[in-house]
Scaffold this motif. Structure first.
Motif, mmCIF file in Angstrom:
data_model
loop_
_atom_site.group_PDB
_atom_site.id
_atom_site.type_symbol
_atom_site.label_atom_id
_atom_site.label_comp_id
_atom_site.label_asym_id
_atom_site.label_seq_id
_atom_site.Cartn_x
_atom_site.Cartn_y
_atom_site.Cartn_z
ATOM 1 N N GLY A 145 0.748 -1.295 0.087
ATOM 2 C CA GLY A 145 -0.161 -0.041 -0.091
ATOM 3 C C GLY A 145 0.865 1.295 0.005
ATOM 4 N N SER A 169 -8.383 5.431 -3.301
ATOM 5 C CA SER A 169 -8.416 4.165 -2.440
ATOM 6 C C SER A 169 -8.781 3.084 -3.146
ATOM 7 C CB SER A 169 -9.759 4.491 -1.618
ATOM 8 O OG SER A 169 -9.695 5.554 -0.675
ATOM 9 N N GLU A 211 -5.189 2.035 -4.628
ATOM 10 C CA GLU A 211 -4.319 1.684 -3.479
ATOM 11 C C GLU A 211 -4.651 0.037 -3.018
ATOM 12 O OE1 GLU A 211 -2.732 5.345 -1.221
ATOM 13 O OE2 GLU A 211 -4.664 4.819 -0.514
ATOM 14 N N ASP A 212 -5.936 -0.211 -2.839
ATOM 15 C CA ASP A 212 -6.533 -1.302 -2.493
ATOM 16 C C ASP A 212 -6.739 -2.418 -3.642
ATOM 17 O OD1 ASP A 212 -6.548 -0.205 -0.087
ATOM 18 O OD2 ASP A 212 -8.732 0.290 -0.135
ATOM 19 N N ARG A 213 -6.465 -2.079 -4.935
ATOM 20 C CA ARG A 213 -6.968 -3.203 -6.072
ATOM 21 C C ARG A 213 -6.050 -4.098 -5.823
ATOM 22 N NH1 ARG A 213 -10.097 -3.491 -10.694
ATOM 23 N NH2 ARG A 213 -8.962 -4.723 -12.387
#
Length: 85
Positions: free
Chosen positions: A40, A64, A67-69
């Protein structure tokens, strides 16, 4: 969608994002690493670098998401930065 989409044509934007990603991976990860291998913090650093290079901004929801994929690809970043077609 993007708050301030990048005015750079999509093909040029793709090249900028792809080169930035390659340079970042080369500098900070072992050979044959991909965007999937970034944690991250590293993703946030890469996205901030790309935003700075392109002059585009990404809204918090898109930020977001990127960053989270788990299977992040260059195309995902380009789509978040691009003007609607």
């Amino acid at each position: 969608m993007a708050d301030k989409a990048c005015p750079v044509p999509r093909n040029e934007l793709y090249a900028i994002v792809e080169q930035a990603a390659e340079d970042y991976l080369e500098a900070f990860k072992p050979p044959y690493s991909t965007l999937h291998d970034l944690n991250g913090t590293q993703r946030a650093e890469l996205l901030a670098l790309i935003r700075k290079q392109t002059g585009a901004d990404i809204d918090q929801e898109q930020w977001s998401y990127l960053e989270d994929r788990p299977d992040l690809e260059v195309e995902d970043i380009v789509n978040a930065l691009s003007l609607p077609e």
